[in-house]
Design a protein around this motif. Structure first.
Motif, short mmCIF file in Angstrom:
data_model
loop_
_atom_site.label_atom_id
_atom_site.label_comp_id
_atom_site.label_asym_id
_atom_site.label_seq_id
_atom_site.Cartn_x
_atom_site.Cartn_y
_atom_site.Cartn_z
N ALA A 1 0.80 -1.22 0.00
CA ALA A 1 0.00 0.00 0.00
C ALA A 1 0.84 1.28 0.00
O ALA A 1 0.31 2.36 -0.25
CB ALA A 1 -0.94 0.01 1.20
N GLY A 2 2.13 1.14 0.30
CA GLY A 2 2.97 2.33 0.36
C GLY A 2 3.01 2.91 1.76
O GLY A 2 2.45 2.35 2.70
N PRO A 3 3.64 4.06 1.94
CA PRO A 3 3.89 4.60 3.27
C PRO A 3 2.72 5.34 3.91
O PRO A 3 2.72 5.57 5.11
CB PRO A 3 5.06 5.57 3.03
CG PRO A 3 4.87 6.04 1.62
CD PRO A 3 4.30 4.86 0.88
N HIS A 4 1.70 5.75 3.13
CA HIS A 4 0.62 6.55 3.69
C HIS A 4 -0.24 5.70 4.62
O HIS A 4 -0.77 4.65 4.22
CB HIS A 4 -0.24 7.14 2.58
CG HIS A 4 -1.11 8.27 3.04
ND1 HIS A 4 -2.22 8.05 3.83
CD2 HIS A 4 -1.03 9.62 2.86
CE1 HIS A 4 -2.80 9.21 4.11
NE2 HIS A 4 -2.10 10.18 3.53
N LEU B 1 -4.25 1.32 6.09
CA LEU B 1 -5.44 0.91 6.83
C LEU B 1 -6.51 0.37 5.89
O LEU B 1 -7.11 -0.69 6.13
CB LEU B 1 -5.98 2.09 7.63
CG LEU B 1 -7.27 1.87 8.43
CD1 LEU B 1 -7.12 0.69 9.38
CD2 LEU B 1 -7.64 3.13 9.20
N LEU B 2 -6.74 1.07 4.80
CA LEU B 2 -7.75 0.62 3.83
C LEU B 2 -7.33 -0.70 3.17
O LEU B 2 -8.19 -1.54 2.88
CB LEU B 2 -7.96 1.70 2.76
CG LEU B 2 -8.55 3.02 3.26
CD1 LEU B 2 -8.66 4.02 2.11
CD2 LEU B 2 -9.90 2.82 3.92
N ALA B 3 -6.04 -0.88 2.96
CA ALA B 3 -5.56 -2.14 2.36
C ALA B 3 -5.85 -3.32 3.27
O ALA B 3 -6.25 -4.40 2.82
CB ALA B 3 -4.06 -2.04 2.08
N ILE B 4 -5.66 -3.13 4.57
CA ILE B 4 -5.95 -4.20 5.53
C ILE B 4 -7.44 -4.52 5.52
O ILE B 4 -7.85 -5.69 5.50
CB ILE B 4 -5.48 -3.81 6.95
CG1 ILE B 4 -3.96 -3.71 7.00
CG2 ILE B 4 -5.97 -4.84 7.97
CD1 ILE B 4 -3.42 -3.20 8.32
N VAL C 1 -0.72 1.67 12.73
CA VAL C 1 -1.28 2.38 11.58
C VAL C 1 -2.21 3.49 12.03
O VAL C 1 -2.17 4.62 11.50
CB VAL C 1 -2.03 1.40 10.65
CG1 VAL C 1 -2.79 2.16 9.58
CG2 VAL C 1 -1.05 0.44 9.99
N CYS C 2 -3.05 3.19 13.00
CA CYS C 2 -3.99 4.20 13.50
C CYS C 2 -3.23 5.37 14.15
O CYS C 2 -3.61 6.53 13.97
CB CYS C 2 -4.95 3.57 14.51
SG CYS C 2 -6.18 2.48 13.77
#
Length: 233
Positions: A89-92, A97-100, A149-150
């Motif tokens: 997903a990259g560093p953002h 979070l959306l990828a998970i 991530v959060c």
């Protein structure tokens, strides 16, 4: 106790042995889906795999040993999927979070067969320490990653990082609840609807990210529907 050069090195399993173990694990999974966890026995597994009763015992010794490996195998598949999505997903942090979450509602990850297996084991966790050990090992990594991530996302948005734990617990609790809803649903499992619920709930919590989340939802919806159309063709 034998030590040093006197200790016999454990031989790595051969390709044939690994293949046979995998066949038994897959047969056990099918038996759990068909018969439930309690009714799954070494005999039912052997029958499902087309093997003699002694083969499963040879590789896994006991029913508990076999079932524990089935649970571990399920977690390995799941962890590889969400970690792979996270890393791609990259560093953002929002994209991570959306990828998970996309992985959580991927039709291959939360198929009805997979959900039956998850629910069967989770119902036994408190009474079976072997299952609890596997759950703690893999879920611990997921919990730590989600909280990290959060925290990164809240920091990027200028929000208090102290909210990261409650935010991550809330997201994981929502996923657990949606998985249970999918498990109990009749007919086809509506993965896209579950993903939409999760993304919309996240957008409500992060209004400054709502447009980006909505765009990601549209891409995820198109991808899932395209995959289902390809499977039906």
């Amino acid at each position: 106790m034998a030590t040093g050069k006197h200790r016999k090195a454990r031989q790595k399993p051969s390709r044939t042995e690994l293949k046979r173990r995998q066949e038994i694990i897959e047969a056990t999974t099918r038996s759990i889906v068909k018969n439930g966890l309690c009714a799954t026995t070494l005999a039912s597994v052997s029958k499902e795999a087309g093997l003699s009763d002694g083969v499963a015992v040879f590789y896994f010794k006991t029913k508990m040993g076999l079932l524990t490996e089935v649970l571990r195998h399920r977690y390995v598949i799941y962890q590889a999927a969400w970690q792979g999505a996270y890393e791609a997903a990259g560093p953002h942090p929002l994209q991570r979070l959306l990828a998970i979450l996309r992985t959580d509602f991927d039709p291959e990850i939360c198929s009805i067969e997979a959900l039956i297996v998850w629910q069967s084991f989770w119902g036994e966790v408190r009474a079976r320490p072997h299952y609890k050990e596997v759950l703690d090992l893999f879920d611990g990594k997921r919990v730590d990653t989600m909280q990290e991530v959060c925290a990164d996302l809240l920091l990027a948005l200028g929000r208090p990082v102290e909210q990261a734990k409650s935010m991550s617990v809330g997201i994981d609790s929502m996923v657990d609840g949606l998985w249970l809803r999918l498990y109990l649903a009749e007919g086809d499992v509506p993965h896209v609807e579950a993903l939409e619920i999760a993304f919309n709930a996240l957008a409500a919590q992060l209004p400054e990210c709502a447009e980006e989340i909505a765009a990601e939802l549209e891409r995820a919806r198109a991808k899932q529907q395209g995959g289902e159309a390809h499977m039906d063709a």
